[in-house]
Write a protein that holds these residues in place. Structure first.
Motif, mmCIF file in Angstrom:
data_model
loop_
_atom_site.group_PDB
_atom_site.id
_atom_site.type_symbol
_atom_site.label_atom_id
_atom_site.label_comp_id
_atom_site.label_asym_id
_atom_site.label_seq_id
_atom_site.Cartn_x
_atom_site.Cartn_y
_atom_site.Cartn_z
ATOM 1 N N ASP A 1 -0.466 -8.290 -10.839
ATOM 2 C CA ASP A 1 0.156 -7.740 -11.501
ATOM 3 C C ASP A 1 -0.729 -7.133 -12.914
ATOM 4 O OD1 ASP A 1 2.472 -7.482 -10.663
ATOM 5 O OD2 ASP A 1 2.999 -9.610 -11.039
ATOM 6 N N SER B 1 -3.096 -4.255 -11.853
ATOM 7 C CA SER B 1 -2.072 -3.478 -11.803
ATOM 8 C C SER B 1 -2.327 -2.421 -13.274
ATOM 9 C CB SER B 1 -1.237 -2.839 -11.079
ATOM 10 O OG SER B 1 -0.210 -3.617 -13.112
ATOM 11 N N ASP C 1 1.942 -2.582 -4.957
ATOM 12 C CA ASP C 1 2.977 -3.155 -6.334
ATOM 13 C C ASP C 1 4.267 -3.967 -5.853
ATOM 14 O OD1 ASP C 1 0.807 -2.891 -7.713
ATOM 15 O OD2 ASP C 1 1.712 -1.776 -8.731
#
Length: 411
Positions: free
Chosen positions: A93, A96, A165
């Protein structure tokens, strides 16, 4: 008398002692191998008693992310390398965030430099991942598809449309994945373990196989990349490959959680992997937990090594040198006996070629090395003196100039 385009004289082969041979190449294939060989050739290369082997294959590189580490803080790096690899999802996360600035205009020159480095270090085939999601959009895919054509015949790229993701946790990623495959991506890439709950992970696996069936493509999945002994998405993918008749076409990456499996669970997994003909890619240098490489090989599973990352959110180093990857693996996996080193060399040559379904046979993808045995080749992990891809000598001077171009900052 053989007529050839290239003849390599005085070549030493692996596992053939001090015997030197000549190798003739024509029409992209090896057409003669003898001691000595009666051949006339347009180009003669004197190996001077050095090893000549298959060229290197990199089955795992996140090519759209190379040299992005300077664009972000190091929180993702620290999370990914935390004790026991229990914070991997948090690392993904955090990593990203760089995709908010994704643009093919800077992805392409960075990736070009990485591919040139691959050629310089003797790699002629690579499976290259590009993130596909609402943040990355199709920028990475477009860049890598362009480079695939640019380097065709030098370094063959298999471009992976990769749902980095997730699908259930990233609305819109499924549509973009279909678009990426329509644009011409070569492989469907998934990462089911990051989904919330077993049902969503299974749906992720199913979606990837649906897409693979629709486009007639192979599957690559990053699986169980976390320090959780209850993570089982490798089993999911292998079972789905059998159910779909996709045996030998589904490649497993990382699979680090298996290091924590009890013997009965690991034994059942190996049986399933054999049935599904699943190969496993390990990248031991990029994370503190590793797939059980020795045991997998002993059980007859095809295992190979990958570069994985080059100066991105997960790893600060890397130069697309598969000899360096094998050198690091020798230390991290304690594979240091001569037979171990030979096995590691297989893991960067014939094993990954099999894993990504490169046509075998007499195709001329070779490296001419200065060293005379695998131990010294790994010791120095130096660039080959000569690289032959698809039966042609690679212009290493040109590759070196491309590799010297500084990374392009994004954003």
């Amino acid at each position: 008398m053989i007529n050839a385009e290239i003849c390599i004289r005085n070549a030493r082969l692996r596992r053939h002692g001090d015997t030197l041979v000549d190798i003739a190449i024509a029409d992209g294939r090896i057409v003669g191998l003898a001691q000595p060989l009666a051949v006339t050739a347009d180009d003669e290369i004197d190996a001077r008693g050095g090893l000549v082997t298959e060229s290197y294959v990199n089955p795992h590189l996140h090519l759209c992310k190379v040299w992005t580490l300077p664009m972000m803080a190091e929180e993702a790096l620290k999370s990914y390398h935390a004790a026991g690899m229990k914070q991997t999802l948090s690392a993904i996360d955090l990593a990203s965030k760089v995709k908010a600035n994704y643009d093919a205009s800077w992805i392409m020159p960075n990736a070009r430099r990485a591919v040139a480095l691959a050629a310089l270090h003797g790699t002629t085939h690579m499976r290259a991942f590009a993130d596909v999601d609402p943040k990355a959009r199709l920028e990475g895919i477009k860049a890598l598809l362009t480079l695939r054509e640019e380097f065709r015949g030098v370094v063959d790229l298999q471009v992976v449309a990769f749902a980095q993701d997730g699908l259930a946790r990233t609305p819109g990623a499924d549509w973009l994945m279909q678009e990426a495959m329509s644009l011409g991506a070569d492989v469907v890439g998934g990462i089911p373990w990051i989904e919330s709950g077993g049902a969503n992970a299974q749906a992720h696996v199913g979606f990837c196989f649906d897409l693979a069936e629709k486009f007639g493509k192979d599957v690559s999945m990053l699986l169980d990349d976390v320090g959780d002994p209850n993570m089982r998405t490798l089993e999911m993918m292998a079972a789905e490959a059998i159910r779909r008749g996709w045996e030998g076409r589904a490649l497993a990456h990382h699979c680090r959680a298996m290091a924590l499996y009890p013997p009965t669970v690991f034994g059942a997994l190996v049986t399933l992997l054999r049935r599904a003909r699943v190969s496993v890619v390990s990248d031991p240098h990029t994370g503190p937990l590793h797939a059980r490489v020795r045991e997998l090989v002993a059980a007859g599973i095809n295992v190979c090594l990958g570069q994985d990352d080059i100066s991105d959110a997960y790893y600060p180093f890397g130069r697309n040198n598969m000899l360096e990857v094998a050198f690091l693996a020798a230390h991290l996996l304690w594979m240091t006996a001569r037979e171990d080193l030979e096995a590691l060399y297989d893991m960067i040559t014939i094993a990954p070629a099999r894993a990504i379904n490169i046509e075998d046979g007499a195709s001329a993808h070779l490296v001419v090395l200065d060293q005379r045995d695998v131990v010294d080749v790994l010791r120095f992990h130096a660039p080959p003196r000569c690289v032959i891809s698809h039966g042609r000598v690679v212009d290493l001077v040109r590759m070196r100039k491309m590799a010297e171009v500084l990374p392009t900052p994004g954003g």
